[in-house]
Design an enzyme around this catalytic site. Structure first.
Site, PDB file in Angstrom:
ATOM      1  N   ASN A 136       0.553  -0.961  -0.145  1.00 20.58           N
ATOM      2  CA  ASN A 136       0.135  -0.264   0.278  1.00 20.58           C
ATOM      3  C   ASN A 136       1.460   1.251  -0.174  1.00 20.58           C
ATOM      4  O   ASN A 136       1.608   1.786   1.201  1.00 20.58           O
ATOM      5  CB  ASN A 136      -0.857   0.107   1.210  1.00 20.58           C
ATOM      6  CG  ASN A 136      -1.481   1.568   1.581  1.00 20.58           C
ATOM      7  OD1 ASN A 136      -1.902   2.540   0.681  1.00 20.58           O
ATOM      8  ND2 ASN A 136      -1.951   1.347   2.222  1.00 20.58           N
ATOM      9  N   LYS A 196       0.538   4.540  -0.534  1.00 24.28           N
ATOM     10  CA  LYS A 196      -0.621   5.532   0.271  1.00 24.28           C
ATOM     11  C   LYS A 196       0.078   6.878  -0.590  1.00 24.28           C
ATOM     12  O   LYS A 196       0.003   6.860  -1.718  1.00 24.28           O
ATOM     13  CB  LYS A 196      -0.168   5.384   1.783  1.00 24.28           C
ATOM     14  CG  LYS A 196      -0.182   4.623   2.783  1.00 24.28           C
ATOM     15  CD  LYS A 196      -0.154   4.636   3.801  1.00 24.28           C
ATOM     16  CE  LYS A 196      -0.055   3.267   4.713  1.00 24.28           C
ATOM     17  NZ  LYS A 196      -0.208   3.155   5.855  1.00 24.28           N
ATOM     18  N   HIS A 240      -9.138   0.728   4.905  1.00 21.64           N
ATOM     19  CA  HIS A 240      -7.940   1.380   5.254  1.00 21.64           C
ATOM     20  C   HIS A 240      -8.489   1.963   6.489  1.00 21.64           C
ATOM     21  O   HIS A 240      -8.981   3.234   6.431  1.00 21.64           O
ATOM     22  CB  HIS A 240      -7.574   2.303   4.728  1.00 21.64           C
ATOM     23  CG  HIS A 240      -5.549   2.326   5.309  1.00 21.64           C
ATOM     24  ND1 HIS A 240      -5.500   3.164   6.118  1.00 21.64           N
ATOM     25  CD2 HIS A 240      -5.150   1.066   4.860  1.00 21.64           C
ATOM     26  CE1 HIS A 240      -4.485   2.528   6.488  1.00 21.64           C
ATOM     27  NE2 HIS A 240      -3.651   1.141   5.645  1.00 21.64           N
ATOM     28  N   GLU A 288      -7.156   4.643   7.755  1.00 21.60           N
ATOM     29  CA  GLU A 288      -6.615   6.172   7.036  1.00 21.60           C
ATOM     30  C   GLU A 288      -8.147   6.997   6.660  1.00 21.60           C
ATOM     31  O   GLU A 288      -8.049   8.351   7.478  1.00 21.60           O
ATOM     32  CB  GLU A 288      -5.511   6.179   6.852  1.00 21.60           C
ATOM     33  CG  GLU A 288      -4.118   6.305   7.342  1.00 21.60           C
ATOM     34  CD  GLU A 288      -2.792   5.842   6.419  1.00 21.60           C
ATOM     35  OE1 GLU A 288      -2.795   5.527   5.864  1.00 21.60           O
ATOM     36  OE2 GLU A 288      -2.373   4.966   7.430  1.00 21.60           O
ATOM     37  N   GLU A 314      -5.637  -4.974  10.081  1.00 21.76           N
ATOM     38  CA  GLU A 314      -4.207  -4.447  10.561  1.00 21.76           C
ATOM     39  C   GLU A 314      -4.701  -3.041  12.215  1.00 21.76           C
ATOM     40  O   GLU A 314      -5.347  -2.426  12.112  1.00 21.76           O
ATOM     41  CB  GLU A 314      -4.788  -2.954   9.546  1.00 21.76           C
ATOM     42  CG  GLU A 314      -4.010  -3.601   8.031  1.00 21.76           C
ATOM     43  CD  GLU A 314      -3.465  -2.487   6.829  1.00 21.76           C
ATOM     44  OE1 GLU A 314      -2.107  -2.567   6.693  1.00 21.76           O
ATOM     45  OE2 GLU A 314      -4.075  -1.584   6.651  1.00 21.76           O
ATOM     46  N   GLY A 355       2.232   2.366  11.021  1.00 19.70           N
ATOM     47  CA  GLY A 355       2.836   3.617  10.830  1.00 19.70           C
ATOM     48  C   GLY A 355       3.966   3.827  11.745  1.00 19.70           C
ATOM     49  O   GLY A 355       4.765   4.907  11.747  1.00 19.70           O
ATOM     50  N   SER A 400       3.278  -1.808  10.731  1.00 19.10           N
ATOM     51  CA  SER A 400       4.587  -1.588  10.457  1.00 19.10           C
ATOM     52  C   SER A 400       5.110  -3.254  10.534  1.00 19.10           C
ATOM     53  O   SER A 400       6.227  -3.752  11.047  1.00 19.10           O
ATOM     54  CB  SER A 400       5.141  -1.708  11.501  1.00 19.10           C
ATOM     55  OG  SER A 400       4.647  -0.071  12.257  1.00 19.10           O
TER      56      SER A 400
HETATM   57  P1  PGA Z   1       2.929   0.643   8.276  1.00 21.72           P
HETATM   58  O1  PGA Z   1       1.319   0.390   7.367  1.00 21.72           O
HETATM   59  O2  PGA Z   1       3.461  -0.466   7.225  1.00 21.72           O
HETATM   60  O3  PGA Z   1       3.384   1.514   7.274  1.00 21.72           O
HETATM   61  O4  PGA Z   1       2.478   0.070   9.631  1.00 21.72           O
HETATM   62  C1  PGA Z   1       0.493  -0.522   6.866  1.00 21.72           C
HETATM   63  C2  PGA Z   1      -0.429   0.109   6.453  1.00 21.72           C
HETATM   64  O5  PGA Z   1      -0.954   1.060   6.269  1.00 21.72           O
HETATM   65  O6  PGA Z   1      -1.877  -0.940   5.642  1.00 21.72           O
END
Ligand code: PGA
Length: 252
Positions: free
Chosen positions: A9, A11, A96, A98, A168, A174, A214
């Site tokens: 992803n 982003k 997601h 976010e 997640e 993140g 992460s």
């Molecule tokens: P990250 O994000 O690996 O940077 O923690 C995962 C995601 O949001 O899909």
């Protein structure tokens, strides 16, 4: 047997040149379909076609990061399923965290997106996960049940068979803090249990449940090695081939 799936992803990162360079490197690393694992990348909308070109013929599939729940029409700024399919997308990330937490996306909207995507022939990567405060209050399973129930409301067995689920935990996205292998496994077992109760054993057993939050080369093998973790949705580490390739190799 559930085939492991690793999805990047990206982003809101990269520009055309860096996106194409990364996609080309991944296409060289995984030039032909692999029975042992599936791999995909989800670039920002403007680069879907350029990335599609760069990965053509390789094992790397294309996904988008979001989609409109509407049919093409007067929805300024939105992107329809038909357009994603036209760009070469197989997959689309829906729900997601976010988008849920920064952009106010609700279970009801996510449900409409999932239904439209499946109906139009896109395969959703349906994201769920609890906040740290919810985990600390012992509410993880309740939150997952609510997100699953809201997101999949009114969807048939055949609809649900088209998607994969990504667990997640919001506190792991993140942040550099990864769920332990056991925390991931126990959430995935809970998700599978919900699917068996709401649908049946076949749906539950066949559903691929990815872990996200992460994921790095150092922790990928441990997480994906858990019996109910069927791959990873990777954010930060998907932006560098030298990190993403070993995560796919861990799944293989
Ligand atoms: P990250 O994000 O690996 O940077 O923690 C995962 C995601 O949001 O899909």
């Amino acid at each position: 047997m559930r085939r492991p799936f690793v999805c990047g992803n990206w982003k809101m990162n990269l520009l055309r040149e860096s996106a194409v360079a990364l996609a080309s490197t991944l296409a060289r690393a995984f030039p032909a379909p692999m029975p042992g694992a599936e791999v995909a990348v989800c670039p920002p909308f403007p680069y879907l076609t350029a990335v599609a070109e760069a990965i053509r013929g390789s094992a790397v599939a294309l996904g988008a990061q979001d989609v409109s729940p509407e049919r093409p029409g007067a929805f300024t700024g939105e992107v329809a399923c038909e357009m994603l399919l036209d760009c070469g997308c197989t997959w689309v990330i829906i729900g997601h965290s976010e988008r849920r937490h920064l952009l106010g996306e609700t279970d009801a909207t996510i449900n409409r997106k999932l239904k439209t995507a499946v109906e139009r022939g896109l395969r959703p990567i349906f994201c769920i996960g609890e906040l740290l405060s919810e985990r600390n209050a012992g509410l993880t399973e309740q939150v997952l049940d609510r997100q699953l129930g809201g997101g999949l409301a009114g969807m048939s067995k055949a609809d649900v068979a088209a998607l994969v689920i990504a667990y997640e935990p919001v506190w792991a996205i993140g942040t550099g803090v990864t769920a332990t292998n056991e925390q991931a496994e126990s959430a995935h077992v809970a998700v599978r249990g919900w699917l068996e109760r709401q649908y049946d054993r076949e749906i539950a057993e066949n559903m691929r449940i990815l872990y996200g939050g992460s994921v790095k080369p150092e922790n990928a093998a441990g997480l994906i090695g858990m019996p109910n973790v069927d791959g990873a949705l990777v954010g930060g580490a998907s932006l560098k081939a030298e990190q993403f390739v070993p995560i796919v190799q861990a799944a293989l």
